[in-house]
Scaffold this motif. Structure first.
Motif, PDB file in Angstrom:
ATOM      1  N   SER A 137      39.789  66.044  14.335  1.00 54.94           N
ATOM      2  CA  SER A 137      40.239  65.193  15.437  1.00 54.94           C
ATOM      3  C   SER A 137      41.730  64.899  15.334  1.00 54.94           C
ATOM      4  N   THR A 138      42.285  64.982  14.121  1.00 55.15           N
ATOM      5  CA  THR A 138      43.741  64.857  13.990  1.00 55.15           C
ATOM      6  C   THR A 138      44.422  65.975  14.790  1.00 55.15           C
ATOM      7  N   LEU A 139      43.918  67.210  14.580  1.00 53.36           N
ATOM      8  CA  LEU A 139      44.531  68.344  15.295  1.00 53.36           C
ATOM      9  C   LEU A 139      44.386  68.175  16.801  1.00 53.36           C
ATOM     10  N   ARG A 140      43.178  67.748  17.213  1.00 53.22           N
ATOM     11  CA  ARG A 140      42.957  67.612  18.656  1.00 53.22           C
ATOM     12  C   ARG A 140      43.770  66.461  19.238  1.00 53.22           C
ATOM     13  N   GLY A 141      43.930  65.397  18.470  1.00 56.20           N
ATOM     14  CA  GLY A 141      44.730  64.264  18.946  1.00 56.20           C
ATOM     15  C   GLY A 141      46.216  64.604  18.973  1.00 56.20           C
ATOM     16  N   THR A 142      46.616  65.472  18.028  1.00 61.92           N
ATOM     17  CA  THR A 142      48.034  65.847  17.962  1.00 61.92           C
ATOM     18  C   THR A 142      48.450  66.708  19.144  1.00 61.92           C
ATOM     19  N   THR A 143      47.547  67.612  19.561  1.00 63.31           N
ATOM     20  CA  THR A 143      47.926  68.662  20.502  1.00 63.31           C
ATOM     21  C   THR A 143      48.607  68.163  21.790  1.00 63.31           C
ATOM     22  N   PRO A 144      47.986  67.231  22.542  1.00 59.22           N
ATOM     23  CA  PRO A 144      48.675  66.838  23.791  1.00 59.22           C
ATOM     24  C   PRO A 144      50.019  66.173  23.524  1.00 59.22           C
ATOM     25  N   ILE A 145      50.090  65.347  22.481  1.00 59.85           N
ATOM     26  CA  ILE A 145      51.364  64.680  22.165  1.00 59.85           C
ATOM     27  C   ILE A 145      52.406  65.720  21.793  1.00 59.85           C
ATOM     28  N   LEU A 146      51.989  66.703  20.997  1.00 61.68           N
ATOM     29  CA  LEU A 146      52.920  67.735  20.541  1.00 61.68           C
ATOM     30  C   LEU A 146      53.415  68.578  21.721  1.00 61.68           C
ATOM     31  N   LEU A 147      52.495  68.955  22.596  1.00 61.51           N
ATOM     32  CA  LEU A 147      52.895  69.741  23.770  1.00 61.51           C
ATOM     33  C   LEU A 147      53.948  69.001  24.584  1.00 61.51           C
ATOM     34  N   GLY A 148      53.633  67.754  24.880  1.00 66.60           N
ATOM     35  CA  GLY A 148      54.569  66.951  25.664  1.00 66.60           C
ATOM     36  C   GLY A 148      55.885  66.783  24.931  1.00 66.60           C
ATOM     37  N   PHE A 186      50.999  60.828  14.492  1.00 64.34           N
ATOM     38  CA  PHE A 186      50.284  60.046  15.496  1.00 64.34           C
ATOM     39  C   PHE A 186      48.889  60.595  15.736  1.00 64.34           C
ATOM     40  N   GLY A 187      48.762  61.922  15.693  1.00 63.35           N
ATOM     41  CA  GLY A 187      47.429  62.504  15.813  1.00 63.35           C
ATOM     42  C   GLY A 187      46.525  61.965  14.717  1.00 63.35           C
ATOM     43  N   PHE A 188      47.079  61.869  13.520  1.00 60.46           N
ATOM     44  CA  PHE A 188      46.312  61.386  12.382  1.00 60.46           C
ATOM     45  C   PHE A 188      45.924  59.916  12.554  1.00 60.46           C
ATOM     46  N   SER A 189      46.880  59.107  12.967  1.00 63.54           N
ATOM     47  CA  SER A 189      46.546  57.686  13.090  1.00 63.54           C
ATOM     48  C   SER A 189      45.558  57.443  14.227  1.00 63.54           C
ATOM     49  N   MET A 190      45.589  58.307  15.248  1.00 65.26           N
ATOM     50  CA  MET A 190      44.601  58.178  16.318  1.00 65.26           C
ATOM     51  C   MET A 190      43.215  58.547  15.823  1.00 65.26           C
ATOM     52  N   SER A 191      43.142  59.618  15.049  1.00 65.65           N
ATOM     53  CA  SER A 191      41.826  60.038  14.582  1.00 65.65           C
ATOM     54  C   SER A 191      41.300  59.035  13.566  1.00 65.65           C
ATOM     55  N   LEU A 192      42.227  58.402  12.866  1.00 66.70           N
ATOM     56  CA  LEU A 192      41.821  57.384  11.907  1.00 66.70           C
ATOM     57  C   LEU A 192      41.145  56.209  12.615  1.00 66.70           C
ATOM     58  N   THR A 193      41.603  55.888  13.810  1.00 67.49           N
ATOM     59  CA  THR A 193      40.984  54.761  14.509  1.00 67.49           C
ATOM     60  C   THR A 193      39.498  55.017  14.743  1.00 67.49           C
ATOM     61  N   SER A 194      39.190  56.266  15.181  1.00 68.26           N
ATOM     62  CA  SER A 194      37.764  56.529  15.382  1.00 68.26           C
ATOM     63  C   SER A 194      37.034  56.595  14.052  1.00 68.26           C
ATOM     64  N   ALA A 195      37.695  57.179  13.037  1.00 62.03           N
ATOM     65  CA  ALA A 195      37.046  57.290  11.731  1.00 62.03           C
ATOM     66  C   ALA A 195      36.742  55.917  11.161  1.00 62.03           C
ATOM     67  N   LEU A 196      37.684  54.997  11.314  1.00 62.25           N
ATOM     68  CA  LEU A 196      37.480  53.644  10.789  1.00 62.25           C
ATOM     69  C   LEU A 196      36.309  52.971  11.502  1.00 62.25           C
ATOM     70  N   GLN A 197      36.209  53.239  12.809  1.00 62.58           N
ATOM     71  CA  GLN A 197      35.098  52.648  13.551  1.00 62.58           C
ATOM     72  C   GLN A 197      33.776  53.241  13.081  1.00 62.58           C
ATOM     73  N   VAL A 198      33.767  54.583  12.901  1.00 60.67           N
ATOM     74  CA  VAL A 198      32.547  55.250  12.433  1.00 60.67           C
ATOM     75  C   VAL A 198      32.186  54.744  11.045  1.00 60.67           C
ATOM     76  N   ALA A 199      33.194  54.619  10.191  1.00 60.42           N
ATOM     77  CA  ALA A 199      32.938  54.194   8.821  1.00 60.42           C
ATOM     78  C   ALA A 199      32.502  52.737   8.772  1.00 60.42           C
ATOM     79  N   GLY A 200      32.575  52.045   9.883  1.00 61.80           N
ATOM     80  CA  GLY A 200      32.074  50.688   9.948  1.00 61.80           C
ATOM     81  C   GLY A 200      32.946  49.672   9.223  1.00 61.80           C
ATOM     82  N   VAL A 201      34.255  49.871   9.268  1.00 60.68           N
ATOM     83  CA  VAL A 201      35.152  48.887   8.663  1.00 60.68           C
ATOM     84  C   VAL A 201      35.040  47.592   9.470  1.00 60.68           C
TER      85      VAL A 201
END
Lengths: 312, 510
Positions: free
Chosen positions: A16-27, A256-271
């Protein structure tokens, strides 16, 4: 058992880091060339929205993913042309035009979506397909997250060294740097300042359109009006963070891709933190990194300054 | 001559709102000659060259290049025709390397071929004796090196005709000497050189032909050899006669004046950092008395700017003290100091001195706009402002059509006159004047020097920072020499010689 969970989570974060990075990187890659040429395109957010909508509309109605991506690039280019005509030829204030394009794109896409789809948010089931890279995708642990992705994602990452080469090793890159720094000197050296700026903004528009298309047809398979959620602005920040160098911009986008994917990961991990707070993280990272790294930025000297011959 | 001229203009006419900048000018340049354009500020020299370079389009007339009638629509066209220009403000991109600047615009392919470019540069360097490090960034080069890069750039593009726009105005005397050698080399190699200048001695030294422009018209063409065969003084006289219609330029008057005992400005061990965070002034101490002109000599960048700003109030002191009429002003704000009677006239007249986009009237009240009589209850009283601006224009002979013209449309000399007028209108006790005559024509230079002398006679103290040796020695009562932020010595007028000052400027102590 828990280690298996961890492994799965790490893999998911990578993917999800890669997928989150892609649109930001393109732009951001497009915006890098745009800003280097002396234009500040605040319409990037709008170009991404328009790209997302156009690609979904065309792709869904004509049932062709390829035409969807082509439509996104075309719409991005048209908005780029509009931005260029207003700011380069008519010399209107770039910030006003950029914000205007973003507001216009938001409003018109929401409106057209309502007119065409009503209250429905249809899903295009063929969209979002991934492609396994032979051999590499078989690597344990990292193979699947890194090498089983959408084609545009691969293309985006591969474009980084290519664009780096174009910026620093070609005549086009040299001219773009020159017209953004000292346009009258570039003019007097025989460079067509206006044409060079048009090339940059058209490229920026195409990249913005594709960034939006990746959101609606690559990562996801549907369109909702506020799906871009400020990624265009983040891309502009990333460009500044990366000091207008495609390689550094790439690293910034990855962060930024990483920090975005971290948000979902943190939610999944139940922090046990408020989900609202978790959703804030990417934006906090934006502010923090800017404070740390971007304190001494050498903006292109002619950024936001229209060029008119004979007016030094 | 049988060869067609490299460049020939016929009846070139160009007008700007309110000014006829070029009025039917015929001009030509042959291979292997130096053709100098002389004229006052605003005579139309730069406009004519900008037309040749494709930056402006003429209203009337045409251009021939090598006998062919052509139209030059852009610098690109001009470069293609073999015309290269060395601008007064260098047309180089500061954050690119020398080599990148050389190839810019004529890269010869999509992918840059820097190896070939470097070889070509080496060949040119050897042929014309112009060495430069190809990989250095422009921003790290000295002014002289930047100019060399510009000249190489024109040769790199194979230009046959070179236009040099006031090339020596930014150079030190030694660099200027080197430039003249370069020009001679170029001439001997068969290139045509157009030299724009308003320094008569330069024009006399090097030109084959001299054309004199005045108010947009070409009023004379003189032969360089003929002038050189005359006595230097007569030759100068002859040119000045043509330029100024027989009006003699008054000699700098050396009337006795009285310097009062009262110390107006006193610096005690002043230390400041410059904008790059390095020591800008190193324990500088001196005093200026009432009615005294204190000259500051030094190679550019040895602390002059820091000195002006420390006294003017833009730069904080690290240590030391500045007193004005006995009062410690070290911690006082810019506007407070201004109220007390310190007037700072910057050398950066286009950026710091005025706002080019505003009218003269608006610029006239930049400092006092919110105070009576210019405004009441924060509403600007336009009649008062116009009257004030008009007075400045009339009293100081500023060539402008009225107080409403955009300041940017005036020539450099007239902007400088206007800024001086404004600075003097408050009747200050101390004037800090940084390079007040930089880039101005002989008559304006004289006018401004007279003005400063006149002010000092009335008891005003002047701190005069200048790079012109003549001005320094003629105007100053005492001279301090700055080197590396330190005052090397303070000389009295009577024992200041150019040789002595020159040595001190380079940091050589007796």
């Amino acid at each position: 058992m828990s280690s298996l969970m961890d492994m799965a989570l790490i893999g998911a974060v990578m993917a999800s880091t890669l997928r989150g990075t892609t649109p930001i990187l393109l732009g951001a890659l497009g915006e890098t060339f745009v800003e280097r040429s002396g234009l500040l395109n605040l319409g990037l957010e709008g170009m991404m929205v328009a790209g997302a909508f156009a690609s979904f509309l065309v792709g869904f109605k004509l049932d062709s993913l390829m035409l969807g991506f082509v439509a996104a690039a075309a719409v991005g280019m048209i908005l780029g042309l509009l931005f260029g005509f207003m700011t380069i030829t008519l010399r209107v204030n770039q910030i006003v035009v950029g914000l205007g394009i973003t507001i216009f794109a938001h409003a018109s896409c929401s409106f057209l979506h309502r007119v065409i789809f009503g209250n429905q948010f249809p899903i295009m089931f063929t969209a979002g397909q991934t492609h396994e890279v032979p051999l590499l995708s078989k690597i344990p642990l990292i193979g699947q997250p890194l090498f089983n992705q959408h084609w545009l994602l691969y293309l985006t990452f591969l474009s980084v060294p290519v664009l780096y080469f174009i910026m620093y090793k070609t005549s086009l890159g040299l001219r773009i740097q020159a017209v953004g720094e000292t346009p009258w000197a570039a003019d007097s050296s025989g460079v067509n300042v206006l044409k060079t700026r048009y090339i940059a903004i058209l490229f920026g528009g195409i990249m913005g359109g594709l960034a939006g298309a990746f959101m609606s047809l690559g990562d996801l398979a549907f369109f909702v009006p506020n799906m871009i959620m400020g990624r265009g602005y983040i891309a502009i920040v990333v460009v500044m963070l990366g000091k207008w160098d495609p390689l550094k911009v790439f690293l910034g986008a990855l962060l930024f891709g990483f920090s975005m994917s971290l948000t979902s990961a943190l939610q999944v991990a139940g922090v046990k933190v408020s989900p609202d707070f978790i959703l804030m993280t990417p934006y906090l990272v934006v502010i923090a990194t800017l404070l740390i790294f971007a304190r001494s930025t050498n903006l292109p000297a002619a950024l936001c300054v229209p060029y008119e011959r004979g007016q030094k | 001559m049988n060869v067609p001229p490299l460049i020939k203009t016929a009846g070139i006419t160009k007008s700007f709102p309110g000014v006829l900048a070029n009025d039917h000018i015929d001009f030509d340049l042959f291979p292997g000659e130096v053709h100098t354009l002389l004229g006052e500020n605003g005579a139309g020299k730069t406009t004519l060259m900008n037309i040749l370079y494709g930056l402006y389009q003429p209203d009337e007339g045409h251009i021939e290049v090598c006998g062919q009638k052509t139209r030059i629509r852009s610098p690109y066209d001009s470069l293609k025709l073999g015309i290269g220009m060395v601008h007064q403000h260098f047309a180089l991109i500061p954050n690119l390397s020398v080599l990148e600047n050389l190839v810019l615009g004529f890269e010869g392919g999509f992918i840059l071929n820097m190896k070939d470019a470097e070889k070509k540069l080496k060949r040119i360097s050897e042929e014309y004796g112009q060495a430069i490090d190809p990989h250095e960034l422009i921003q790290n080069l000295s002014v002289g090196e930047r100019q060399r890069t510009e000249i190489i750039k024109t040769l790199f593009r194979g230009s046959e005709a070179l236009i040099l726009d006031e090339p020596t105005s930014v150079l030190t005397p030694i660099e200027a000497e080197e430039l003249f050698q370069t020009i001679t080399t170029l001439k001997n190699a068969g290139k045509g050189v157009v030299l724009i200048t308003h320094k008569l001695n330069e024009a006399l030294a090097i030109s084959d032909r001299i054309s004199i422009l005045s108010l947009g018209r070409k009023i004379a063409e003189l032969n360089g050899d003929e002038l050189r065969s005359m006595d230097e003084k007569d030759a100068t006289e002859k040119i000045l006669n043509i330029m100024f219609g027989g009006k003699p330029i008054p000699e700098c008057s050396l009337v006795e004046k009285t310097i009062s005992d009262q110390v107006v400005l006193k610096l005690e061990d002043v230390e400041v950092m410059n904008s790059r965070g390095v020591v800008g002034l190193n324990k500088v101490s001196f005093e200026i008395r009432g009615g005294e002109i204190f000259g500051i000599a030094g190679v550019d960048g040895n602390g002059q700017k820091s000195l002006c700003e420390a006294i003017g109030g833009q730069r904080e002191l690290v240590s030391g003290r500045i007193r004005f009429r006995g009062e410690d002003i070290s911690r006082k704000s810019v506007s407070k100091r201004h109220e007390m009677g310190i007037s700072y006239i910057t050398d950066d007249r286009m950026n710091e001195g005025c706002v080019l986009d505003l009218s003269l009237a608006e610029n006239a009240i930049l400092r006092g706009y919110c105070q009576p009589p210019y405004s009441r209850f924060n509403i600007i009283d336009n009649t008062v402002v116009d009257r004030f601006a008009n007075k400045l224009i009339m009293d100081f002979d500023v060539k402008a059509t009225g107080p409403y013209v955009r300041t940017g449309t005036l020539s450099g000399g007239n902007i400088q006159k206007f800024i001086l007028a404004r600075g003097l209108s408050t009747e200050p006790g101390l004037i800090i004047c940084s390079k007040p005559t930089y880039g101005l024509d002989a008559r304006t230079v004289n006018y401004i020097q007279e003005l400063l002398l006149e002010e000092s006679k009335q008891g005003t103290s002047v701190l005069l920072i200048t790079s012109e040796m003549d001005e320094l020695i003629n105007c100053s009562d005492r001279i301090g020499v700055l080197f590396n932020g330190k005052i090397m010595a303070i000389l009295d007028k009577c024992d200041a010689t150019p040789e002595k000052i020159g040595k001190l400027m380079l940091g050589i102590e007796e």
